[in-house]
Write an enzyme that holds these catalytic residues in place. Structure first.
Site, mmCIF file in Angstrom:
data_model
loop_
_atom_site.group_PDB
_atom_site.id
_atom_site.type_symbol
_atom_site.label_atom_id
_atom_site.label_comp_id
_atom_site.label_asym_id
_atom_site.label_seq_id
_atom_site.Cartn_x
_atom_site.Cartn_y
_atom_site.Cartn_z
ATOM 1 C CD GLU A 179 67.641 19.600 -59.042
ATOM 2 O OE1 GLU A 179 67.198 19.841 -57.995
ATOM 3 O OE2 GLU A 179 66.596 19.228 -59.859
ATOM 4 C CB SER A 214 66.938 15.762 -57.428
ATOM 5 O OG SER A 214 66.467 15.380 -58.638
ATOM 6 N NE ARG A 225 64.642 22.083 -58.977
ATOM 7 C CZ ARG A 225 63.450 22.462 -58.822
ATOM 8 N NH1 ARG A 225 62.814 23.713 -58.791
ATOM 9 N NH2 ARG A 225 62.428 21.367 -58.240
#
Length: 300
Positions: free
Chosen positions: A290, A219, A169
């Site tokens: 995230e 998420s 990420r």
């Protein structure tokens, strides 16, 4: 007429003043922005950035992994949804940053180019996915990148895969705040039926496990290490369904925070901090978000 508005219009962009970003984020939260700018192509995006050289701005893809404050923001937001051209070059594909991932996956299926099936159902844009190196089910978009065109210091440049860092990420683009315009991606030939079956399987799994029926920003937390599953950790604390105001930890998947209809930015932020505190107390693990957060017109 407002001078910036007029200049952006002349640059080839559609412009809306005082547009609510809650209409443009998947979690349905976000205050009004002074200018919402919709460039019609890469060239108008370039010109818009020149117009805004002395005015704060942010880039938005499809707003699917984004949480924005409720208060008005005195900034411009350049939304790339109209940069959505795809061009096939053998086993390589040139794709613009605003293209929805789902549309790219369907295009690849028709072209019988395999590999990106895991991304079918990820609701973001190609640019946003590359920016954060989005992934699922063991795959990451960075694996397929050959080169990426970015705007840097007012110039268009291509970065080859050898010049690009991709992590979990994370990416060069995220670290250096580069504006992605296009990407060259490489795939392998695969039968359409095989690609379709994989895509349907991944979509079925998403529908079974993720709260796709309620607004969310996807998420919320990064996995701190490979063997630590955030959703399961939150569930083990008995927090499924826990809510603050209109924000709720999903009863379907504890790694998601959903908007039950009246959630505010503060509700979600308080819930994020509550979860981080509880996980730290129980597991000694610091959770990082995230989801991208805009607060006071800047990334949080």
């Amino acid at each position: 007429m407002d001078k910036i508005f007029e200049s952006l219009y002349k640059a080839g962009c559609d412009v809306r003043m005082f547009e609510k970003l809650s209409c443009h984020t998947s979690i349905k939260i976000g205050g009004r922005v002074k200018y919402l700018v919709l460039p019609n192509d890469v060239f108008s995006l370039e010109r818009a950035i020149t117009v805004l050289k002395d005015f704060p701005f942010q880039i938005m893809g499809l707003g699917t992994n984004l949480l924005v404050q409720d208060e008005d923001l005195d900034i411009a937001v350049l939304k790339t949804e109209r940069l959505n051209q795809i061009e096939i070059k053998g086993e390589k594909v040139l794709v613009e940053s605003g293209t929805p991932l789902k549309r790219l996956c369907l295009f690849l299926m028709e072209a019988e180019l395999g590999g990106l099936e895991f991304a079918y159902g990820i609701p973001g844009s190609v640019g946003g996915a590359i920016f954060m190196n989005a992934g699922a089910y063991g795959g990451e978009i960075g694996e397929f990148i050959e080169a990426v065109e970015v705007l840097k210091d007012g110039r268009k440049i291509w970065l080859s895969k050898n010049e690009i860092f991709f992590g979990y990420r994370d990416s060069t683009f995220k670290r250096e705040k580069l504006i992605i315009t296009r990407a060259m991606m490489s795939f392998k030939k695969e039968k359409k039926e095989t690609i379709k079956a994989k895509m349907e399987d991944y979509m079925r799994r998403r529908l079974e496990k993720q709260p796709l029926d309620l607004p969310s920003a996807g998420s919320v937390f990064k996995r701190p290490r490979e063997d630590f599953y955030v959703g399961k950790a939150i569930e083990s604390l008995g927090l499924k369904g826990y809510r603050i105001g209109g924000a709720q930890i999903s009863e379907k998947h504890a790694g998601f925070i959903v908007n039950t209809g009246s959630a505010t930015f503060d509700d979600v932020m308080k819930l994020i901090e509550f979860v981080r505190k509880k996980v730290k107390e129980k597991y000694g693990v610091e959770l990082e978000t995230e989801v991208e957060i805009w607060w006071n017109g800047r990334q949080w």
